[in-house]
Structure formats: C-alpha cells, structure tokens
Scaffold this active site. Sequence first.
Site, PDB file in Angstrom:
ATOM      1  CG  HIS A 175       3.006   1.183  -9.751  1.00 30.24           C
ATOM      2  ND1 HIS A 175       3.981   0.285 -10.137  1.00 30.24           N
ATOM      3  CD2 HIS A 175       1.878   0.460  -9.546  1.00 30.24           C
ATOM      4  CE1 HIS A 175       3.458  -0.926 -10.156  1.00 30.24           C
ATOM      5  NE2 HIS A 175       2.186  -0.858  -9.799  1.00 30.24           N
ATOM      6  CG  ASP A 177       6.322  -8.159  -4.412  1.00 32.03           C
ATOM      7  OD1 ASP A 177       5.172  -8.413  -3.988  1.00 32.03           O
ATOM      8  OD2 ASP A 177       6.557  -7.906  -5.597  1.00 32.03           O
ATOM      9  NE  ARG A 208      -0.583 -11.805  -3.571  1.00 36.62           N
ATOM     10  CZ  ARG A 208      -0.441 -10.601  -4.161  1.00 36.62           C
ATOM     11  NH1 ARG A 208       0.748 -10.026  -4.217  1.00 36.62           N
ATOM     12  NH2 ARG A 208      -1.465  -9.998  -4.684  1.00 36.62           N
ATOM     13  CB  SER A 213       2.505  -6.854  -3.877  1.00 38.28           C
ATOM     14  OG  SER A 213       3.161  -7.021  -5.104  1.00 38.28           O
ATOM     15  CE  LYS A 267       6.287  -4.856  -6.664  1.00 29.44           C
ATOM     16  NZ  LYS A 267       5.583  -5.787  -7.522  1.00 29.44           N
TER      17      LYS A 267
HETATM   18  N1  URA Z   1       1.205  -5.692  -9.200  1.00 31.16           N
HETATM   19  C1  URA Z   1       2.090  -6.008  -8.232  1.00 31.16           C
HETATM   20  O1  URA Z   1       3.255  -5.602  -8.261  1.00 31.16           O
HETATM   21  N2  URA Z   1       1.666  -6.794  -7.212  1.00 31.16           N
HETATM   22  C2  URA Z   1       0.407  -7.273  -7.124  1.00 31.16           C
HETATM   23  O2  URA Z   1       0.094  -7.971  -6.174  1.00 31.16           O
HETATM   24  C3  URA Z   1      -0.497  -6.942  -8.144  1.00 31.16           C
HETATM   25  C4  URA Z   1      -0.078  -6.136  -9.175  1.00 31.16           C
END
Ligand code: URA
Length: 424
Positions: free
Chosen positions: A82, A161, A168, A183, A187
């Site tokens: 990621h 999320d 947010r 967040s 995932k």
């Molecule tokens: N990427 C994400 O998936 N979540 C965030 O809060 C910031 C960047």
Amino acid sequence: MNMLDIIRKKRDQAELNHEEIRFWIEGYTQGRIPDYQSAAMLMAIYLRGLSKNETVELTLAMRDSGLKLDLSDIEGIKADKHSTGGVGDKTTLIVAPILAAAGLKVAKMSGRSLGFTGGTIDKLESINGFRVGLNRQEFIEQLNHCGVALMGQTAELAPADKLLYALRDATATVESTPLIAASIMSKKLAVGADVLVLDVKYGSGAFFKTIEAANEAAALMVEIGQTAGQKAAAIISSMEQPLGRAVGNALEVAEAWQTLCCQGPDDLRELSLDLAAEAIVLGDLSPDKALARAKAQELLDKGLARAKFIEMVKAQGGDSDFSHLPQAALRIPFTAPKSGYICALHANIVGRAALALGAGRLVKEAIIDHSAGILLQHKVGDYVQEGECIAMLHGNDNNRLQEANALMARSVFIETTAPPNLIS
Ligand code: URA
C-alpha cells in the site's frame, strides 16, 4: 450504552473501550447512529487523539464492519502493498510482479483515488480490455496460477471506512494520524494478506507534509498490522517532486513497463526494489534486506518480473502490447522561463496540472482521460537553458493544456546555482 456518553467520554479525554468503539462503528454502519453524532465523534478524536489501543480497536471494528476476504484457498504466502499516494506513483505495477516472480502471492485490491491522478485501478484501466472487476473465484484462481491479481476494491470491504471517510471529508477531520491509520489498515486487514509493505510518503505532493508525520503514521500502521497478526513493514519516501517522469494513467503504465524492461527512471526503480525487498524479507524468502534486494534486482533484470506482468495483464483480459496504450491528440511543451538549475518541482502543483489535463478526478463520478498527463524531461538538480522543454503536456483540449501549462510554471523554481541538497 448510548452514543452521547461515548462522545462525551472522548471529548473529556478519557480512553474508549472495545465495547464503546464497536457500539459506535456497528451502529453507524448499520444506520442506527446518525451522521451528526459520528461527525461529533470524529471531531472529538481529531482534537483529543486516540491511544494505540483505541486505534487498534477502531481499526478492527472497521475491518469487521463488512466482508473479509478469505484467502485460505490460496497456496503460499500472501503479500499486499500500500502507498499513501503521490504524484507519478506507479510502484505497484512494478513491485507486484517482482513479488509474484519471487514466489509470493500478491493479492491486491486497489482504489480509484480522488485527486491528482488516478489510482492503480485507473492506471490499469488504460490498458485496453483489462478487467479490474474480478469475482472472488477468478481472483483466487488467478492468484494460484499467476501469483498476482490486481482488482478494484469491492463495496463490501470495510464499509465503515467508506462512510467515515466521506464524513471526514465534509467535517475537516481527514488529517488525523489515528484516523488515517485506522482507515488504511482496516481495508488492508479485511483483505487479510500475511505480509504487508507500506510506502508512506511525505512532501508537497503527499498526504503527510513532513517526514516526522510520515514516520509517526508508518509506525502506527505497522504496529496495528502486527497486533492483528499481519507481518508489516514501512518505507518512508519523498514526494517533494513526482516519482519517475510520467504523471497520468497510460503514461504511467508505459513508464512502469519501461522500468520492468530496465529502461525506466532510477528513482522509480530504486523505490520499487526497496519495497520489494521489504516484502521478500517479511515473506521469509530471504534472511536479510541486502540479499532480498539482490533477489528483487535479479528478478527485474532477468525479465522474470516483466514476464509476470504480461501474464497478469493477459489473465485479466488486457492487451499486453503496450504500444497500443491510448495517446493524447495534442502535445505542448512546457519550457524553462530562464536558464539555471531546477531547484524545486513541486509534486502537488504538477499533480494539479495533470488533473487539469483530465488525468485525475475531483468528484468520484468524473470520467478520467487515460491518455492525458505529463512527461517530465527534467527533474530537480538538472540544468536547463531558457526555452528548453522541461515537460511535455499530453491532452485532448487546448484550454486544458493552457491551464496545465500555467500551473507548471508555478511548480518549477530555477536558480543560477545548483541546489545544495538535492530534493529527491
Ligand atoms: N487513504 C485512506 O485510505 N484513508 C485515509 O484516511 C487517508 C488516505
């Protein structure tokens, strides 16, 4: 238990427990807790922060808000990667096939990002025929046969999320390290790979503006992963200027392909090898980082990663003749306003120029122009003559090209002396 007491507790700086965090996340995902209470909770978290325990609890509650991928039918060690995102970041397209060639199973779900340029899925969709919407069986089969599958993130994965991120965005609570960590990691943990390598970026084109903020977020995410039983490691990398030379979807695929053919830019190659080496160590395929890096380099240089990339593209229905990638109808050069050394090439503004050309999206419904983007001919530290081409702008609309050209002029700083410390 009620939401008002939970908000009050966080507002008054007390630590929330497992049950309270689950009550909030489950209630919000299932529609029992209204947006306004979740918004208040997010602001309380933004202002008061979360302890490590609370952040782990929040991440796990968000992970459990939807379906988790069951990867148990996949043989071998499952790896995921990621990046917190940046301009010209196409490392997934290089790292994933290196890892598959090394023998790991790269099970990666990627998003369609909002912002400067597309996410990995948008980049892949610039390949004619490439299918990003694999079903579970196709995903598993491809992983077992080819060792790498890149697909779009399904709506069932960590739905809390998705809801919280939108809230947010609308309540000025995005820039909170525990919320960002929860967040991202919710995932990643819902995908459930054994091994996760994170590329946490800092700089003008990154989520985190300082190296300290990137370090803090990286340490937190690694700790969350480890607490949840995932082997995780992070690399901190600069996003002061774009990564590589290509910014924009098809242009980035072409550059990733060049890198797989050992003809890509050095910064992109080096970062990709560093990330691959971390995952190879975590996957127990090498005892140390130096050997792992040498292994990654060999897989790249001998064309094994390149062969894996082609195998993946074909398996997902894509055209593996990359000379067929979409090309923009119009090209204009952005030229140096004066002679001297390029001292800065701000990634955030180059990203905005790519967005102006149509390479990214500001709202999720927007349609991306896969052919649009920017090819940098020069980067920080290079000497340029007045009038020399610094970047070629690719687009399909003259007004957009002019807008991008004006933005590029704001991204570049040229001085008569070379920059003392090259900002990479
Ligand atoms: N990427 C994400 O998936 N979540 C965030 O809060 C910031 C960047």
